[in-house]
Design a protein around this motif. Sequence first.
Motif, mmCIF file in Angstrom:
data_model
loop_
_atom_site.group_PDB
_atom_site.id
_atom_site.type_symbol
_atom_site.label_atom_id
_atom_site.label_comp_id
_atom_site.label_asym_id
_atom_site.label_seq_id
_atom_site.Cartn_x
_atom_site.Cartn_y
_atom_site.Cartn_z
ATOM 1 N N ASN A 120 -36.378 46.622 4.125
ATOM 2 C CA ASN A 120 -38.190 46.489 4.135
ATOM 3 C C ASN A 120 -37.380 45.574 5.407
ATOM 4 O O ASN A 120 -38.773 45.719 5.897
ATOM 5 N N ARG A 121 -36.391 44.629 5.993
ATOM 6 C CA ARG A 121 -36.883 43.990 6.975
ATOM 7 C C ARG A 121 -35.552 44.622 7.584
ATOM 8 O O ARG A 121 -35.503 43.976 9.116
ATOM 9 N N ASP A 122 -35.098 45.637 8.232
ATOM 10 C CA ASP A 122 -34.106 45.855 9.201
ATOM 11 C C ASP A 122 -34.514 47.282 8.959
ATOM 12 O O ASP A 122 -34.369 48.242 8.963
ATOM 13 N N ARG A 123 -34.851 47.257 10.131
ATOM 14 C CA ARG A 123 -35.656 49.259 11.048
ATOM 15 C C ARG A 123 -34.464 50.315 11.207
ATOM 16 O O ARG A 123 -34.740 51.188 11.006
ATOM 17 N N ASP A 124 -33.367 49.567 11.464
ATOM 18 C CA ASP A 124 -32.335 50.974 11.348
ATOM 19 C C ASP A 124 -32.049 50.887 9.946
ATOM 20 O O ASP A 124 -32.016 52.945 9.805
ATOM 21 N N LEU A 125 -32.095 50.476 9.390
ATOM 22 C CA LEU A 125 -31.649 51.068 8.027
ATOM 23 C C LEU A 125 -32.904 51.447 7.891
ATOM 24 O O LEU A 125 -32.121 52.553 6.677
ATOM 25 N N ALA A 126 -34.327 51.452 7.606
ATOM 26 C CA ALA A 126 -35.103 51.855 7.482
ATOM 27 C C ALA A 126 -35.058 53.136 7.619
ATOM 28 O O ALA A 126 -35.881 54.357 7.260
ATOM 29 N N LEU A 145 -42.004 47.706 0.645
ATOM 30 C CA LEU A 145 -43.056 46.584 0.426
ATOM 31 C C LEU A 145 -44.442 46.982 0.857
ATOM 32 O O LEU A 145 -43.859 47.674 2.908
ATOM 33 N N PRO A 146 -46.075 46.340 2.418
ATOM 34 C CA PRO A 146 -46.688 46.468 2.580
ATOM 35 C C PRO A 146 -46.066 45.789 3.842
ATOM 36 O O PRO A 146 -45.476 44.341 3.268
ATOM 37 N N ASP A 147 -46.560 46.215 4.466
ATOM 38 C CA ASP A 147 -45.997 45.767 6.091
ATOM 39 C C ASP A 147 -44.503 45.527 6.381
ATOM 40 O O ASP A 147 -44.476 44.669 7.127
ATOM 41 N N PRO A 161 -46.232 57.149 2.459
ATOM 42 C CA PRO A 161 -45.695 55.700 1.798
ATOM 43 C C PRO A 161 -46.389 55.029 0.574
ATOM 44 O O PRO A 161 -47.206 55.878 0.730
ATOM 45 N N VAL A 162 -45.772 54.472 -0.303
ATOM 46 C CA VAL A 162 -46.602 53.947 -1.258
ATOM 47 C C VAL A 162 -46.107 52.354 -1.395
ATOM 48 O O VAL A 162 -44.922 51.894 -1.419
ATOM 49 N N ILE A 163 -47.277 51.817 -1.031
ATOM 50 C CA ILE A 163 -47.037 49.991 -0.974
ATOM 51 C C ILE A 163 -46.654 49.773 -2.856
ATOM 52 O O ILE A 163 -47.736 49.583 -3.082
ATOM 53 N N GLU A 164 -45.900 48.701 -2.674
ATOM 54 C CA GLU A 164 -45.066 48.456 -3.919
ATOM 55 C C GLU A 164 -45.854 46.686 -3.954
ATOM 56 O O GLU A 164 -45.531 45.757 -3.218
ATOM 57 N N ILE A 165 -46.362 46.201 -5.358
ATOM 58 C CA ILE A 165 -46.945 44.840 -5.378
ATOM 59 C C ILE A 165 -45.974 45.167 -6.680
ATOM 60 O O ILE A 165 -45.788 45.625 -7.911
ATOM 61 N N PHE A 166 -45.078 43.539 -6.909
ATOM 62 C CA PHE A 166 -44.663 43.421 -7.936
ATOM 63 C C PHE A 166 -45.191 41.826 -8.760
ATOM 64 O O PHE A 166 -45.454 41.192 -8.567
ATOM 65 N N ALA A 167 -46.082 42.777 -10.174
ATOM 66 C CA ALA A 167 -46.338 41.398 -11.259
ATOM 67 C C ALA A 167 -45.247 40.367 -11.064
ATOM 68 O O ALA A 167 -45.594 39.646 -11.951
ATOM 69 N N ASP A 168 -44.106 40.759 -11.647
ATOM 70 C CA ASP A 168 -43.440 39.262 -12.137
ATOM 71 C C ASP A 168 -42.372 39.330 -11.356
ATOM 72 O O ASP A 168 -41.769 39.042 -11.671
#
Length: 263
Positions: A120-126, A145-147, A161-168
Amino acid sequence: MTVIDLNADLGESFGVYTYGADSEMMTLITSANIACGAHGGDAAVMRGSVARAHKHNVAIGAHVGLADRMGFGRREIPTAPQEAYDLCLYQVGALKSFVHAQDCTMQHLKLHGSLYMMANRDRDLAEAVCAAVTDLDPALLLYVLPDSELHAAAVATGLTPVIEIFADRPYRDGVVQMYDRTAELIGGPEHVIARTLSQLGAYADTDVHRTVCIHSDTPGAPILLAAVRDALTAEGYTFRSPSTPTSATTREPILTAAVGGDE
């Protein structure tokens, strides 16, 4: 009514070791992220998890992680893009065998733990993950993760994509804190509900699919998820996996949530 997906990471037991409240969570979610034998899970657990998801009409996703069972996939390990690509193909292929054998369909791929945060933070891995999904089946949804870099790479690649929110998981300045957390930071039902509604509100105007995650290994996870469901219902949300046709009937929980291990 606003449609939302509810997901949980499941199938992470292996051998004689039981991990997570899978049975209770499966009755409350609409999508399941099933471990594929790397960070957790094994052949028998994959088979049983697919069967349980199929029984409860829960959409199936591959939960792909680093090959680090000792660290449960939550330790960062330097990973090259080609390795990320290979991990996706290898693990999705393993789970897809059980999905095919039980005449089911695989809906999505969601990365696990450190691999999730790294991609989610590394464009090459993404981009490597997106290449794997494209080569496997471009119809597969990708939970992100969104954005994030993974979100951007999915859009650029033509994936959904499905953007994910973490409740916990706590958020700090709008950024999810996957590992820097305590029971106090996660909080009780009222904190989890407030966090979920706040994060959903931040993306209320987007037309992209959204999903809310509660981990099956969070203490009291079924109770937290039941509370979130009730609160979202009161706010006018209805629950459906992203791949379920909009004409389908809203899925209701089959059992009342209770804390416990897998069946």
